[in-house]
Design a protein around this motif. Structure first.
Motif, short mmCIF file in Angstrom:
data_model
loop_
_atom_site.label_atom_id
_atom_site.label_comp_id
_atom_site.label_asym_id
_atom_site.label_seq_id
_atom_site.Cartn_x
_atom_site.Cartn_y
_atom_site.Cartn_z
N HIS A 208 0.88 -1.17 0.00
CA HIS A 208 0.00 0.00 0.00
C HIS A 208 0.91 1.22 0.00
O HIS A 208 2.13 1.09 0.13
N HIS A 210 1.12 3.83 2.04
CA HIS A 210 1.47 4.62 3.23
C HIS A 210 2.96 4.89 3.18
O HIS A 210 3.75 4.12 2.65
N ASP A 212 5.59 4.80 5.00
CA ASP A 212 6.67 3.90 5.40
C ASP A 212 6.91 2.76 4.40
O ASP A 212 7.85 2.00 4.55
N HIS A 213 6.06 2.67 3.36
CA HIS A 213 6.22 1.61 2.37
C HIS A 213 6.67 2.13 1.01
O HIS A 213 6.90 1.36 0.09
N HIS A 291 -6.60 -2.79 7.34
CA HIS A 291 -5.70 -1.65 7.53
C HIS A 291 -6.37 -0.46 6.84
O HIS A 291 -7.03 -0.66 5.83
N ASP A 312 1.13 -4.90 7.17
CA ASP A 312 0.24 -4.01 7.92
C ASP A 312 -1.14 -4.65 7.98
O ASP A 312 -1.82 -4.74 6.97
#
Ligand SMILES: [Zn+2]
Ligand SMILES: [Zn+2]
Length: 444
Positions: A208, A210, A212-213, A291, A312
């Motif tokens: 996904h 977000h 941090d990815h 999530h 996640d």
């Protein structure tokens, strides 16, 4: 009779909803994915569409937006339903044009209420290819980033590492990258040494978008090399497409080099199917994680066994137990439903050689972080144990967790697994660590 298009990948949910509307003046057309659902919507022009948020081929947000773009469907009532209790999913649903939003399990009286609001809307109604393990050698997994949320370098996190999510999986010559968190920077440096004359091809699977990815992606140096091909796959997120999210984080306000300046052959594929082959010998299966937004877990089926990556995800049962406690409510239906959702995750993990999964919190932290989309480490291990997986790696470590804390969480998770009678191996993912799956067969 008014017509209703019901889109849900779960056959049982479709049956239950159809039964609850039997004899209530609704003619129901069922579809198991968003694309088939949209085809029905365009031919039937129904009075209402009831669509699950996490449907394959086109998710609920996309279905909603597509309907709202059609002038001829402006009277069609669109109701999104979901197992998600994340408040921003609800907001995004309305921003996408939904008329209403239902949280599963669906209560019949509530369903009838939302369907019959503005009931006159009925006016719109028109009444892999097999490869042997010996041919590819062992599947090699290397952790480049194991942290969740934000990079957290420092003395206290030195042992497990501070970079965010990035895992490299090698199957024969194939290079598969799971997520592009800050760990991808060093993976990029390492891959640069392999480019040579013939260049390099990599497949990147994004769970996904977000931060941090994806935040390491602009620092992935092979992406600027003319001999590198990168195929990026993911599922469209809540608001922006996959390409859009990567493009936006490289706009002038945030980064000095734009996505278009990357020299590589870069292709983006927003997936439709929940299962697809990549290269020879590897099939990818996906599932929607619990999530906020649209987030996927990947199961890489390799000749040496399967590797599951679920970075996640919030396990359902503990979330429901804590919700009922917080809201001073008792609902056995809610609990049963949560357990059923966890069982789907167990099925997704079934028999995997390696499971790499969200374990951000421990049991004491979880109650104050319920609804943030992450799982208590003990639950992750118990789900993997129930699935008969061989080895589980705690992953997506909390940025506040020191090496010492992570070790304590591993010990607790091991105890939980042992109490359940499982032999599963439990470890915490550690930056730089290499794991091999399958035997190394030396040629005769
Ligand atoms: Zn994350
Ligand atoms: Zn996330």
């Amino acid at each position: 009779m008014k017509s209703l298009v019901l889109i849900d990948s779960d056959a049982l949910t479709r049956t239950l909803i159809s039964e609850c509307l039997t004899g209530k003046e609704w003619r129901i057309f069922e579809a198991e994915d968003g694309q088939a659902g949209m085809d029905l919507v365009l031919t039937e022009r129904p009075a209402a569409v009831l669509c699950d948020l996490r449907t394959p081929k086109r998710n609920g947000f996309q279905v909603c937006r597509t309907i709202r773009e059609q002038e001829s469907l402006k009277k069609t009532r669109v109701i999104l339903m979901t197992v998600s209790r994340f408040s921003n999913d609800r907001e995004t649903a309305f921003a996408s044009g939904a008329d209403d939003y239902l949280v599963k399990p669906i209560i019949p009286v509530e369903l009838l209420r939302v369907l019959t609001l503005n009931g006159e809307n009925g006016a719109a109604s028109r009444e892999t290819q097999a490869v042997s393990p010996a041919a590819v050698g062992p599947t090699r997994i290397r952790f480049w980033g194991v942290r969740g949320s934000i990079p957290s370098p420092g003395r206290e996190t030195y042992g497990y590492g501070g970079n965010t999510s990035c895992v490299e999986v090698r199957v024969g010559e194939q290079i598969i990258i799971l997520d592009a968190g800050s760990g991808i920077r060093r993976l990029g440096q390492s891959l640069m040494k392999e480019i040579g004359e013939k260049g390099l091809s990599v497949t990147m699977l994004i769970s996904h978008t977000h931060w941090d990815h994806i935040q390491g992606f602009p620092f992935f140096v092979p992406a600027y090399h003319p001999k590198v091909n990168i195929r990026i796959l993911g599922y469209e997120g809540a608001v922006h497409g996959l390409r859009g999210a990567l493009f936006e984080q490289m706009q002038t306000a945030f980064f000095p080099v734009g996505l278009n300046q990357m020299a590589t052959h870069l292709t983006f594929e927003e997936m439709d199917d929940m299962q697809f082959p990549i290269g020879s010998g590897v099939t990818v299966r996906t599932m929607f994680a619990n999530h906020p937004g649209i987030c996927l877990g990947y199961r890489l089926c390799t000749p040496n066994g399967d590797v599951v990556y679920l970075p996640d995800h919030e396990a359902y049962e503990r979330s429901e137990v804590e919700r009922q406690k917080a809201e001073k409510e008792t609902s056995s239906t809610g609990l049963e439903y949560a357990r059923m959702q966890d069982e789907k995750v167990v099925e997704f993990l079934r028999g995997a050689e390696v499971v790499i999964a969200d374990s951000q919190y421990d049991a004491t932290e979880y109650p104050t972080r319920r609804g943030w989309g992450h799982t208590c480490a003990d639950d992750t291990v118990l789900l993997a144990a129930r699935a008969g997986a061989k080895k589980v790696f705690l992953f997506h470590h909390d940025p506040d967790h020191t090496d010492e804390k992570i070790e304590a969480m591993v010990a607790s998770a091991r105890e939980a697994a042992a109490r359940s009678g499982s032999q599963i191996e439990v470890a915490a993912a550690r930056e730089g660590e290499v794991v091999e799956v399958g035997e190394v067969n030396s040629p005769d």
